[in-house]
Design a protein around this motif. Structure first.
Motif: not given
Length: 445
Positions: A133-152
């Motif tokens: 569950t933690g890995i899934d949360v971290i992976q989702n957070t990582l994907r969201r962060t990567i998307q935010e980084r690309d947007a930034a």
């Protein structure tokens, strides 16, 4: 004509047995007796017949004496073998009980270990699920962060282009530097999160390996328990079958006997009771097998108690006797004619000890018409035994006796032609052949 036949016979025998003369001399005269060949042949035949009859009678007496000694030896051997087999069976029963207790102890230890293993397995499974569950949360957070980084980054490029076009680089440049610093911080956090994810994946792998090892240990323990249970079940079955056949051969119902013995030995210190309990929850297969073995040991113990309460023993423990009369119709020794004989007769020496053949209570101890000095013992299961023609009685009415206790001495009292024991067995007041019980026990013990 008879004179002529006698002459011819004498002439024929003259060659083998010549005529003899026996002289009898006195003071006054001398006389003689003529022994013709025919007379000598008759005397010789009579002498030969007497010698032959003496030889045959002596042989019969010697053979009877040898047979009596053989019967005594065989009876003594059967009695000794009966005691040895009963002792061996009791020891075997105790050994099986001890093995069952030790097996139960090992089984309890194995159950405790299995419980601990299952607890660790469940804990590792919960931890694995939490890690996933933690890995899934971290992976989702990582994907969201990567998307935010690309947007930034896209926003930075757009703002830089606008600043270049409008000629206002200072204020917008500061904002761009702040955005870059923020992205660097987020990149470091993402890197740390990825390392945590790898660590959690490693822990999950170790948990799966530990779970597999626990499952293999559980399977090995189950196989070892199956082997132990199989050996115990086989040993109990082999020990139980001869006892069951002994009671059936004696015409007794094993289930009825065990029910009556169990009702009399239900208090503390009685037969073995199942010690595996799940407090109302369903039994596992191993627990059911353990209870089955303990139940069989309890049945064997009840058989041992029943064997002491039924008249399977020999009334003459010394074995010094000769079996002289059986159960059924026989010729009356006093008046002749067919008469019913309701017991067995054992001839022996005067004063030979007589023992009770089973546990019971003395109901008669005194003179009984036709039996002389007699003892009657009441046993369980509706059985009674009677011992007649005794010389001495060593018990009193109401006394409790055990199998093998000396209750009297062999004698010749009452309606008897010689020293012997008259022994009877009654079932529900009806006489039965005592040899049925003696043979049933000899086939087992």
């Amino acid at each position: 004509m008879l004179t002529r036949l006698s002459y011819r016979i004498n002439a024929a025998l003259e060659r083998i047995l010549p005529e003899q003369r026996l002289f009898l001399k006195s003071d006054a005269s001398t006389r003689f007796i003529r022994l013709r060949p025919m007379t000598q042949a008759a005397a010789l035949a009579i002498s030969t017949a007497l010698v032959g009859w003496t030889f045959v009678a002596t042989s019969i007496v010697v053979m009877d004496s040898i047979a009596a000694g053989s019967d005594e030896d065989n009876a003594g051997q059967r009695q000794a073998l009966f005691e040895q087999r009963l002792t061996a069976l009791s020891n075997d029963r105790d050994l099986r009980a001890e093995e069952a207790v030790r097996a139960q102890d090992r089984f309890n230890v194995a159950l405790a270990e299995m419980s601990q293993m299952q607890t660790r397995l469940l804990a590792s499974e919960d931890r694995r699920k939490e890690l996933e569950t933690g890995i899934d949360v971290i992976q989702n957070t990582l994907r969201r962060t990567i998307q935010e980084r690309d947007a930034a980054r896209a926003e930075i490029d757009r703002v830089a282009a606008q600043l270049t076009a409008t000629g206002q680089p200072h204020t917008e440049a500061g904002r761009v530097q702040d955005t870059v610093a923020t992205l660097e911080i987020m990149s470091g956090a993402l890197k740390q999160t990825a390392e945590q994810r790898d660590e959690l994946a490693r822990v999950a792998t170790e948990a799966r390996e530990e779970t597999q090892a626990i499952a293999e240990a559980k399977q090995e323990l189950q196989l070892r328990n199956d082997a132990i249970f199989a050996r115990l079940e086989e040993a109990v079955t082999v020990s139980m079958e001869p006892l069951d056949n002994m009671f059936r051969a004696a015409g007794l119902s094993p289930e009825a006997l065990l029910k009556q013995v169990r009702s009399g030995y239900s208090g503390q210190g009685g037969p073995l009771m199942p010690i595996v309990s799940t407090k109302g929850s369903p039994l596992s297969p191993d627990e059911a097998r353990a209870n089955g073995i303990l139940g069989s040991l309890d049945r064997m113990n009840l058989y041992r108690l029943a064997a002491f309460k039924a008249p399977f023993a020999n009334p003459i423990p010394s074995g010094r006797y000769r079996f002289t009369s059986g159960f059924g119709v026989r010729s009356d020794p006093f008046n002749g004619g067919a008469r019913r004989h309701e017991g067995l007769d054992f001839a022996g020496s005067y004063g030979t000890p007589i023992a009770a053949t089973a546990d019971g209570t003395v109901v008669t101890a005194g003179w009984k018409n036709g039996y002389g000095r007699a003892i009657e013992v009441r046993h369980d299961f509706g059985l009674t035994t009677l011992y007649g023609h005794l010389s001495e009685i060593h018990v009193t009415v109401g006394q409790r006796v055990s199998r093998g206790d000396v209750i009297g001495d062999m004698g010749n009292s009452g309606r008897s032609t010689g020293t012997h024991l008259h022994y009877e067995v009654h079932v529900g007041g009806r006489p039965v052949d005592p040899m049925t019980y003696i043979k049933a026990a000899s086939n087992v013990f």
